[in-house]
Design a protein around this motif. Structure first.
Motif, mmCIF file in Angstrom:
data_model
loop_
_atom_site.group_PDB
_atom_site.id
_atom_site.type_symbol
_atom_site.label_atom_id
_atom_site.label_comp_id
_atom_site.label_asym_id
_atom_site.label_seq_id
_atom_site.Cartn_x
_atom_site.Cartn_y
_atom_site.Cartn_z
ATOM 1 N N ARG A 27 5.378 -34.369 -18.273
ATOM 2 C CA ARG A 27 6.101 -34.166 -19.528
ATOM 3 C C ARG A 27 7.219 -33.133 -19.352
ATOM 4 O O ARG A 27 8.336 -33.307 -19.836
ATOM 5 C CB ARG A 27 5.115 -33.696 -20.590
ATOM 6 C CG ARG A 27 5.471 -34.149 -21.940
ATOM 7 C CD ARG A 27 4.387 -33.813 -22.885
ATOM 8 N NE ARG A 27 4.065 -35.042 -23.575
ATOM 9 C CZ ARG A 27 3.343 -35.108 -24.627
ATOM 10 N NH1 ARG A 27 2.753 -34.036 -25.085
ATOM 11 N NH2 ARG A 27 3.133 -36.244 -25.219
ATOM 12 N N THR A 28 6.935 -32.079 -18.642
ATOM 13 C CA THR A 28 7.922 -31.027 -18.401
ATOM 14 C C THR A 28 9.060 -31.570 -17.541
ATOM 15 O O THR A 28 10.230 -31.262 -17.781
ATOM 16 C CB THR A 28 7.263 -29.824 -17.696
ATOM 17 O OG1 THR A 28 6.151 -29.388 -18.471
ATOM 18 C CG2 THR A 28 8.243 -28.699 -17.519
ATOM 19 N N LEU A 29 8.734 -32.378 -16.557
ATOM 20 C CA LEU A 29 9.753 -32.977 -15.695
ATOM 21 C C LEU A 29 10.662 -33.894 -16.497
ATOM 22 O O LEU A 29 11.891 -33.833 -16.364
ATOM 23 C CB LEU A 29 9.083 -33.749 -14.551
ATOM 24 C CG LEU A 29 10.026 -34.432 -13.564
ATOM 25 C CD1 LEU A 29 10.888 -33.393 -12.848
ATOM 26 C CD2 LEU A 29 9.230 -35.227 -12.556
ATOM 27 N N VAL A 30 10.099 -34.739 -17.339
ATOM 28 C CA VAL A 30 10.884 -35.655 -18.168
ATOM 29 C C VAL A 30 11.781 -34.854 -19.112
ATOM 30 O O VAL A 30 12.963 -35.158 -19.282
ATOM 31 C CB VAL A 30 9.961 -36.622 -18.947
ATOM 32 C CG1 VAL A 30 10.740 -37.394 -19.997
ATOM 33 C CG2 VAL A 30 9.279 -37.584 -17.979
ATOM 34 N N ARG A 31 11.244 -33.798 -19.705
ATOM 35 C CA ARG A 31 12.013 -32.956 -20.622
ATOM 36 C C ARG A 31 13.168 -32.273 -19.882
ATOM 37 O O ARG A 31 14.287 -32.206 -20.368
ATOM 38 C CB ARG A 31 11.098 -31.915 -21.268
ATOM 39 C CG ARG A 31 11.763 -31.219 -22.431
ATOM 40 C CD ARG A 31 10.815 -30.297 -23.168
ATOM 41 N NE ARG A 31 9.743 -31.100 -23.755
ATOM 42 C CZ ARG A 31 8.542 -30.642 -24.061
ATOM 43 N NH1 ARG A 31 8.230 -29.387 -23.808
ATOM 44 N NH2 ARG A 31 7.639 -31.426 -24.598
ATOM 45 N N SER A 32 12.914 -31.780 -18.664
ATOM 46 C CA SER A 32 13.951 -31.125 -17.872
ATOM 47 C C SER A 32 15.057 -32.104 -17.485
ATOM 48 O O SER A 32 16.245 -31.789 -17.556
ATOM 49 C CB SER A 32 13.366 -30.517 -16.598
ATOM 50 O OG SER A 32 12.496 -29.468 -16.912
ATOM 51 N N LEU A 33 14.634 -33.301 -17.066
ATOM 52 C CA LEU A 33 15.629 -34.319 -16.714
ATOM 53 C C LEU A 33 16.451 -34.714 -17.930
ATOM 54 O O LEU A 33 17.672 -34.867 -17.839
ATOM 55 C CB LEU A 33 14.945 -35.549 -16.121
ATOM 56 C CG LEU A 33 14.503 -35.434 -14.669
ATOM 57 C CD1 LEU A 33 13.699 -36.657 -14.263
ATOM 58 C CD2 LEU A 33 15.696 -35.263 -13.762
#
Length: 133
Positions: A4-10
């Motif tokens: 979730r954090t990776l998707v949000r960062s991207l």
């Protein structure tokens, strides 16, 4: 790092990139880009713009007028003067000045060429061209 954090960062990175590109595009719009007064207000179509530019140059710097006035005006307008050149050995030495507007998708060039004797223009020609992707 969680998915979730990776998707949000991207997602945040993509939005930031789009914003930066949008600002760059907005700043490159014609009303935000310096153009010499001799190059302003030309038609959008290259062929018509070239003819209008040629007429404008011939009107402002007719044969017989002062070379020093032409050089001063072009310098004040942001044109960069080129050195003397010959189209071919039998032709007289000529000078040029150009204004280049790099950009995407087109690089635009306004150029003026002239020959003078004793500060009097004997030949003046010009062109407006673009190199587009």
């Amino acid at each position: 790092m969680g998915r979730r954090t990776l998707v949000r960062s991207l997602g945040t990175s993509v939005i930031g990139l789009i914003a930066v590109l949008g600002v760059c595009y907005w700043l490159k719009r014609p009303e935000h880009v310096f153009l010499p007064s001799l190059a302003q207000g030309l038609p959008a179509e290259f062929e018509k713009a070239n003819e209008t530019f040629k007429a404008r140059i011939n009107e402002n710097f007719p044969v017989g007028s002062s070379e020093s006035v032409l050089v001063r005006r072009l310098h004040e307008d942001g044109f960069k003067q080129g050195g003397p050149f010959r189209e071919n050995p039998g032709k007289p030495e000529m000078y040029s000045a150009s204004f280049v507007q790099p950009g995407f998708p087109c690089k635009l060039v306004w150029a003026i060429y002239w020959h003078a004797e004793n500060d009097k223009l004997t030949l003046v020609t010009s062109s407006y061209t673009g190199t587009c992707l």
